[in-house]
Motif scaffolding. Structure first.
Motif, mmCIF file in Angstrom:
data_model
loop_
_atom_site.group_PDB
_atom_site.id
_atom_site.type_symbol
_atom_site.label_atom_id
_atom_site.label_comp_id
_atom_site.label_asym_id
_atom_site.label_seq_id
_atom_site.Cartn_x
_atom_site.Cartn_y
_atom_site.Cartn_z
ATOM 1 N N SER A 1 0.871 -1.172 0.000
ATOM 2 C CA SER A 1 0.000 0.000 0.000
ATOM 3 C C SER A 1 0.910 1.225 0.000
ATOM 4 O O SER A 1 1.810 1.331 0.838
ATOM 5 C CB SER A 1 -0.897 0.010 1.239
ATOM 6 O OG SER A 1 -1.570 1.249 1.359
ATOM 7 N N VAL A 2 0.689 2.137 -0.948
ATOM 8 C CA VAL A 2 1.593 3.278 -1.119
ATOM 9 C C VAL A 2 0.890 4.568 -0.708
ATOM 10 O O VAL A 2 -0.242 4.827 -1.112
ATOM 11 C CB VAL A 2 2.078 3.391 -2.578
ATOM 12 C CG1 VAL A 2 3.006 4.592 -2.738
ATOM 13 C CG2 VAL A 2 2.796 2.114 -2.988
ATOM 14 N N ASP A 3 1.575 5.354 0.108
ATOM 15 C CA ASP A 3 1.087 6.667 0.528
ATOM 16 C C ASP A 3 2.131 7.698 0.100
ATOM 17 O O ASP A 3 3.275 7.655 0.559
ATOM 18 C CB ASP A 3 0.888 6.698 2.050
ATOM 19 C CG ASP A 3 0.210 7.979 2.510
ATOM 20 O OD1 ASP A 3 -0.164 8.783 1.640
ATOM 21 O OD2 ASP A 3 0.064 8.174 3.733
ATOM 22 N N TYR A 4 1.733 8.597 -0.806
ATOM 23 C CA TYR A 4 2.677 9.588 -1.326
ATOM 24 C C TYR A 4 2.687 10.823 -0.428
ATOM 25 O O TYR A 4 1.642 11.284 0.030
ATOM 26 C CB TYR A 4 2.303 9.981 -2.755
ATOM 27 C CG TYR A 4 2.493 8.846 -3.739
ATOM 28 C CD1 TYR A 4 3.744 8.570 -4.276
ATOM 29 C CD2 TYR A 4 1.422 8.040 -4.108
ATOM 30 C CE1 TYR A 4 3.927 7.523 -5.169
ATOM 31 C CE2 TYR A 4 1.594 6.986 -4.998
ATOM 32 C CZ TYR A 4 2.844 6.736 -5.525
ATOM 33 O OH TYR A 4 3.021 5.696 -6.399
ATOM 34 N N THR A 5 3.864 11.341 -0.180
ATOM 35 C CA THR A 5 4.001 12.486 0.710
ATOM 36 C C THR A 5 5.027 13.470 0.163
ATOM 37 O O THR A 5 5.993 13.072 -0.504
ATOM 38 C CB THR A 5 4.417 12.025 2.123
ATOM 39 O OG1 THR A 5 4.523 13.148 2.975
ATOM 40 C CG2 THR A 5 5.756 11.310 2.098
ATOM 41 N N GLN B 1 8.742 2.661 5.954
ATOM 42 C CA GLN B 1 7.936 1.469 5.715
ATOM 43 C C GLN B 1 7.378 0.951 7.032
ATOM 44 O O GLN B 1 7.990 1.081 8.086
ATOM 45 C CB GLN B 1 8.765 0.374 5.039
ATOM 46 C CG GLN B 1 9.856 -0.215 5.927
ATOM 47 C CD GLN B 1 10.627 -1.312 5.234
ATOM 48 O OE1 GLN B 1 11.370 -1.055 4.293
ATOM 49 N NE2 GLN B 1 10.452 -2.545 5.702
ATOM 50 N N LYS C 1 2.970 -1.054 4.198
ATOM 51 C CA LYS C 1 2.681 0.331 3.821
ATOM 52 C C LYS C 1 3.980 1.074 3.566
ATOM 53 O O LYS C 1 4.875 1.092 4.418
ATOM 54 C CB LYS C 1 1.879 1.027 4.917
ATOM 55 C CG LYS C 1 1.363 2.396 4.496
ATOM 56 C CD LYS C 1 0.354 2.940 5.483
ATOM 57 C CE LYS C 1 -0.255 4.242 4.980
ATOM 58 N NZ LYS C 1 -1.270 4.782 5.899
ATOM 59 N N PHE D 1 5.770 4.745 2.422
ATOM 60 C CA PHE D 1 5.618 6.191 2.297
ATOM 61 C C PHE D 1 6.650 6.668 1.278
ATOM 62 O O PHE D 1 7.859 6.570 1.518
ATOM 63 C CB PHE D 1 5.821 6.872 3.647
ATOM 64 C CG PHE D 1 4.788 6.480 4.667
ATOM 65 C CD1 PHE D 1 3.648 7.243 4.848
ATOM 66 C CD2 PHE D 1 4.943 5.327 5.427
ATOM 67 C CE1 PHE D 1 2.685 6.880 5.782
ATOM 68 C CE2 PHE D 1 3.990 4.959 6.361
ATOM 69 C CZ PHE D 1 2.860 5.735 6.541
ATOM 70 N N SER E 1 8.191 9.533 -1.423
ATOM 71 C CA SER E 1 8.346 10.973 -1.639
ATOM 72 C C SER E 1 7.878 11.370 -3.038
ATOM 73 O O SER E 1 8.104 10.643 -4.011
ATOM 74 C CB SER E 1 9.816 11.368 -1.460
ATOM 75 O OG SER E 1 10.029 12.700 -1.886
ATOM 76 N N SER F 1 -6.403 17.063 -5.643
ATOM 77 C CA SER F 1 -5.585 15.875 -5.361
ATOM 78 C C SER F 1 -4.099 16.203 -5.330
ATOM 79 O O SER F 1 -3.308 15.467 -4.737
ATOM 80 C CB SER F 1 -5.853 14.792 -6.408
ATOM 81 O OG SER F 1 -5.342 15.174 -7.681
#
Length: 367
Positions: A111-115, A128, A143, A145, A147, A172
């Motif tokens: 699961s990827v969360d862009y920040t 991670q 998961k 995170f 960049s 978005s």
């Protein structure tokens, strides 16, 4: 040195006494078990708990019991220990494209969360969860995170896109969006006239983008009617020649009673006389009563009724008597010149409306 020896002898002596006590206790317990066994099989004889025979039996039973416990623990360990355990690889500081095959090889999902991270290049994994080296079941979601750098983008060309599509895209990306409506006879209502900054400009999260949208002479942006009273909404849209339907919904909050709690279309969408606006009003009461409640705008041209039923006068008292399942109520209005009567009404069940001009009944309707 002598002190150390004395302490050592003391500890050995204590340990010996403890082991001796445990041995005697075990012998006693299993001697009792032996006695019970003899009683069960029908051998009625006196048993010496501390005889050699009893001790031998106690030792055998103790040994068998220990073997059974060890065997039971081993079986549990074999059957309860999952065989599909894998180790989470370390992918921090790796490119997301390089990390995905490694994680999939370990039997894990991602699961990827862009920040936004100005100090870390775009596409590099910052963190991670779970951490590297953790033992987890295969199929667990890891998961990541990742960049996106400074988040700066080049504003694309939105030709052919709707206002909602443009707003969704910009939001978005973390941009602030401001929509302004401009009267335009030459452009279709709802079409985008221009966007500032213009396409091709570099922008970053937090920057504001202004969208200018055309509206025709008969169209208007849908206002926010949440928390307005239902009668205000009916009169407001009637003045714009826009149809509005009001649907009651149950509420237990007295402060919400009679107020709009939802609307369609949403605020900012274009509406015109050809459209139907839907509003939802909160009403106190049980579901059955609320379902039978109607909110409507009663309209009546009074001038023809006066010409037909009354003599000439310069002062008119118009009384409207409304009867429904909740009871009867009267609304009185004064006119110097008869015109159109417009009255917001709340009707429960079947309603009856009688209109009087100077105490003369001129109209009766069932609603």
């Amino acid at each position: 040195m002598n002190l150390i020896k004395r302490v050592g002898y003391f500890l050995v002596d204590v340990l010996g006494k403890v082991l001796g006590f445990l041995w005697r206790l075990t012998s006693l317990v299993f001697s009792k078990i032996y006695e019970f066994f003899l009683f069960i099989v029908g051998l009625d004889k006196e048993v010496d708990f501390f005889s050699n025979e009893s001790r031998k039996f106690a030792v055998i039973i103790s040994f068998a019991f220990i073997v059974f416990v060890v065997f039971f623990i081993l079986v549990l360990a074999i059957f309860l220990t999952p065989s599909n355990i894998t180790v989470v690889p370390n992918v921090v500081n790796n490119d997301i494209l390089d990390a995905l095959p490694e994680i999939e090889k370990a039997g894990l999902f991602v699961s990827v969360d862009y920040t936004i991270s100005p100090d870390v290049p775009r596409g590099i994994i910052i963190k991670q969860i779970p951490s590297a080296g953790s033992r987890v079941r295969e199929g667990k979601i890891i998961k990541l995170f990742v960049s996106i750098g400074s988040g700066e983008i080049v504003l694309p060309d939105f030709s052919g896109k709707t206002v909602d599509e443009v707003k969704s895209y910009l939001s978005s990306k973390g941009m602030r969006v401001n929509v302004e409506y401009v009267q335009s006879e030459n452009s279709p209502s709802g079409s985008i006239l221009k966007i500032l900054p213009s396409p091709g400009t570099k922008i970053k999260p937090g920057d504001q983008v202004n969208i200018y949208v055309a509206i025709g002479s008969s169209s208007m942006p849908m206002p926010n009617i949440i928390d307005m009273s239902w009668d205000q909404v009916l009169l407001m849209f009637d003045s714009k020649n826009i149809n509005v339907s009001i649907t009651p919904v149950v509420t237990t909050d007295p402060e919400k009673d009679g107020k709009i709690v939802d609307q369609m279309p949403k605020e900012g969408d274009m509406v015109s006389p050809q459209m139907n606006v839907q509003a939802y009003v909160a009403v106190l009461g049980n579901e059955e009563n609320v379902k039978n409640t109607k909110f409507l705008l009663y309209s009546l041209d009074l001038k023809p009724l006066y010409n037909t039923n009354t003599g000439k006068t310069n002062y008119f008292i118009v009384k409207v008597v409304v009867s429904d399942s909740s009871g009867q109520r009267a609304i009185t209005k004064e006119y110097q010149e008869l015109s159109k009567l417009t009255l917001p009404l709340k009707i429960q069940g079947i309603g009856n409306v009688k209109v009087y001009i100077n105490d003369i009944l001129v109209k009766e309707s069932t609603l």
